[in-house]
Write a protein that holds these residues in place. Structure first.
Motif, mmCIF file in Angstrom:
data_model
loop_
_atom_site.group_PDB
_atom_site.id
_atom_site.type_symbol
_atom_site.label_atom_id
_atom_site.label_comp_id
_atom_site.label_asym_id
_atom_site.label_seq_id
_atom_site.Cartn_x
_atom_site.Cartn_y
_atom_site.Cartn_z
ATOM 1 N N LYS A 22 -0.893 -0.071 -8.363
ATOM 2 C CA LYS A 22 -1.594 -0.272 -7.092
ATOM 3 C C LYS A 22 -0.795 -1.171 -6.153
ATOM 4 O O LYS A 22 -0.803 -0.966 -4.928
ATOM 5 C CB LYS A 22 -2.975 -0.865 -7.349
ATOM 6 C CG LYS A 22 -3.939 0.096 -8.032
ATOM 7 C CD LYS A 22 -5.248 -0.595 -8.394
ATOM 8 C CE LYS A 22 -6.191 0.352 -9.111
ATOM 9 N NZ LYS A 22 -7.456 -0.329 -9.525
ATOM 10 N N GLY A 25 1.787 0.926 -4.648
ATOM 11 C CA GLY A 25 1.155 1.795 -3.671
ATOM 12 C C GLY A 25 0.883 1.074 -2.365
ATOM 13 O O GLY A 25 1.075 1.632 -1.274
ATOM 14 N N MET A 26 0.437 -0.173 -2.457
ATOM 15 C CA MET A 26 0.218 -0.975 -1.255
ATOM 16 C C MET A 26 1.531 -1.193 -0.513
ATOM 17 O O MET A 26 1.601 -1.085 0.719
ATOM 18 C CB MET A 26 -0.421 -2.307 -1.657
ATOM 19 C CG MET A 26 -0.646 -3.301 -0.513
ATOM 20 S SD MET A 26 0.805 -4.340 -0.164
ATOM 21 C CE MET A 26 0.944 -5.277 -1.695
ATOM 22 N N GLY A 29 3.400 1.669 1.984
ATOM 23 C CA GLY A 29 3.139 1.776 3.415
ATOM 24 C C GLY A 29 3.805 0.694 4.241
ATOM 25 O O GLY A 29 3.804 0.757 5.476
ATOM 26 N N GLU A 30 4.380 -0.303 3.568
ATOM 27 C CA GLU A 30 4.998 -1.442 4.255
ATOM 28 C C GLU A 30 6.521 -1.366 4.273
ATOM 29 O O GLU A 30 7.166 -2.130 4.988
ATOM 30 C CB GLU A 30 4.576 -2.750 3.576
ATOM 31 C CG GLU A 30 3.076 -2.984 3.532
ATOM 32 C CD GLU A 30 2.502 -3.316 4.898
ATOM 33 O OE1 GLU A 30 3.279 -3.730 5.785
ATOM 34 O OE2 GLU A 30 1.274 -3.148 5.077
ATOM 35 N N TYR A 250 -0.575 6.163 -6.410
ATOM 36 C CA TYR A 250 -0.913 5.304 -5.273
ATOM 37 C C TYR A 250 0.224 5.296 -4.245
ATOM 38 O O TYR A 250 -0.023 5.235 -3.036
ATOM 39 C CB TYR A 250 -1.223 3.886 -5.743
ATOM 40 C CG TYR A 250 -2.372 3.825 -6.712
ATOM 41 C CD1 TYR A 250 -3.687 4.008 -6.278
ATOM 42 C CD2 TYR A 250 -2.151 3.613 -8.078
ATOM 43 C CE1 TYR A 250 -4.746 3.969 -7.179
ATOM 44 C CE2 TYR A 250 -3.207 3.566 -8.976
ATOM 45 C CZ TYR A 250 -4.498 3.753 -8.517
ATOM 46 O OH TYR A 250 -5.549 3.721 -9.412
ATOM 47 N N ILE A 251 1.455 5.370 -4.726
ATOM 48 C CA ILE A 251 2.602 5.507 -3.824
ATOM 49 C C ILE A 251 2.509 6.821 -3.077
ATOM 50 O O ILE A 251 2.669 6.883 -1.849
ATOM 51 C CB ILE A 251 3.917 5.430 -4.627
ATOM 52 C CG1 ILE A 251 4.081 4.058 -5.263
ATOM 53 C CG2 ILE A 251 5.113 5.770 -3.732
ATOM 54 C CD1 ILE A 251 5.249 3.958 -6.230
ATOM 55 N N GLU A 253 -0.078 8.719 -2.500
ATOM 56 C CA GLU A 253 -1.180 8.732 -1.535
ATOM 57 C C GLU A 253 -0.776 8.040 -0.241
ATOM 58 O O GLU A 253 -1.071 8.523 0.859
ATOM 59 C CB GLU A 253 -2.409 8.046 -2.142
ATOM 60 C CG GLU A 253 -3.104 8.869 -3.217
ATOM 61 C CD GLU A 253 -4.183 8.093 -3.943
ATOM 62 O OE1 GLU A 253 -4.416 6.910 -3.607
ATOM 63 O OE2 GLU A 253 -4.793 8.665 -4.870
ATOM 64 N N ALA A 254 -0.061 6.922 -0.368
ATOM 65 C CA ALA A 254 0.370 6.179 0.821
ATOM 66 C C ALA A 254 1.399 6.956 1.634
ATOM 67 O O ALA A 254 1.431 6.857 2.865
ATOM 68 C CB ALA A 254 0.945 4.827 0.411
ATOM 69 N N LEU A 255 2.229 7.733 0.953
ATOM 70 C CA LEU A 255 3.315 8.447 1.619
ATOM 71 C C LEU A 255 2.971 9.900 1.940
ATOM 72 O O LEU A 255 3.797 10.619 2.507
ATOM 73 C CB LEU A 255 4.577 8.401 0.747
ATOM 74 C CG LEU A 255 5.130 7.000 0.447
ATOM 75 C CD1 LEU A 255 6.367 7.099 -0.433
ATOM 76 C CD2 LEU A 255 5.455 6.243 1.729
#
Length: 269
Positions: A22, A25-26, A29-30, A250-251, A253-255
């Protein structure tokens, strides 16, 4: 000595691994041009603590940060700094977390904006080699069966497989037996058995497999200055087969990436 985990302990380790998943994953996006690795490191520490865990790398062997951040020709163990990422960079983010008395340890190499086609291919092949290795992590096989699968897959594409750095067993200590090299010969090494948990982590270079270490005592980089990629999963043997404890979902999903690559390594426990 290899420490076998019970089903209950494996589920606790899944929680630790998912904190790391997680966190990555956060961070997905950064990761963008202009962002510093120190900024990402701060975000990661705050996120891990908010998840009820402790940063696994911070202070481990006196490492000074939460994340190992290794851009471009750095292989692993890079120290976060205030230099901004730029378009075309790649960066390996390796993260650990301690929760329930067990460690999670997990890594992904991110693209910063648009990267060169040959670098994009290096990342794709390195990530696929991770799964080639995981398939061999099953009861009755041996340590070098995993290493052989990774080495064979990557060297077919002309890449260098780092020898000096290896994956490892995982549990109440960050590094347990057995060591898990990314090279080897079939049928050699310690035998795998039910309840083993390891971190498998190919470190693959675009050019030579040879490496150097910076004077900071941590940062490892390719000797020829060409890019290196690094991907890592935590895996247990359950019902004789490899079971992923960590995930890249999670990665993705972010990408905005759709992938079924992990499906074969999920069981109904």
């Amino acid at each position: 000595m290899i420490k076998i985990k019970t089903r209950e302990e494996i589920e606790l380790m899944r929680e630790s691994a998912l904190v790391v998943s997680k966190t990555l994953g956060m961070l997905a996006g950064e990761v963008k041009p202009g962002v510093t690795t120190l900024y990402l490191d701060k975000l990661a520490e705050e996120f891990i603590r908010a998840e009820g865990a402790i940063p696994g790398f911070l202070g481990l062997y006196d490492f000074p940060n939460t994340l190992c951040m290794s851009p471009n020709a750095q292989v692993v163990h890079g120290i976060p700094n205030d230099k901004p990422l730029v378009e075309g960079d790649i960066i390996s983010i390796d993260c650990g977390a301690l929760k329930n008395g067990f460690y999670g340890d997990h890594a992904y190499t991110f693209e910063v904006g648009e990267v060169a086609p040959e670098v994009k291919k290096l990342l794709a092949i390195t990530k696929q080699s991770l799964y080639e290795g995981i398939r061999q992590f099953k009861s009755g096989n041996r340590v070098e069966d995993v290493g052989f699968a990774i080495q064979n897959y990557c060297e077919k594409h002309g890449y260098g497989v780092v020898r000096e750095l290896v994956g490892h067993g995982l549990g109440k200590a960050m590094h347990e037996d057995p060591e898990m090299p990314n090279y080897g010969r079939r049928g050699r090494g310690k035998k795998f058995m039910e309840g083993m948990v390891v971190a498998i982590e190919p470190m693959i270079n675009l050019g030579t497999h040879q490496i150097n270490q910076l004077k900071d005592g941590w940062t490892i980089l390719t000797r020829d200055g060409k890019p290196s990629a690094h991907f890592e999963h935590d895996v247990a043997i359950v019902n004789g087969k490899p079971e992923l404890l960590s995930t890249f979902k999670y990665i993705y999903e972010a990408l905005g990436i759709v992938s079924s690559e992990e499906d074969e390594f999920r069981q109904n426990l």
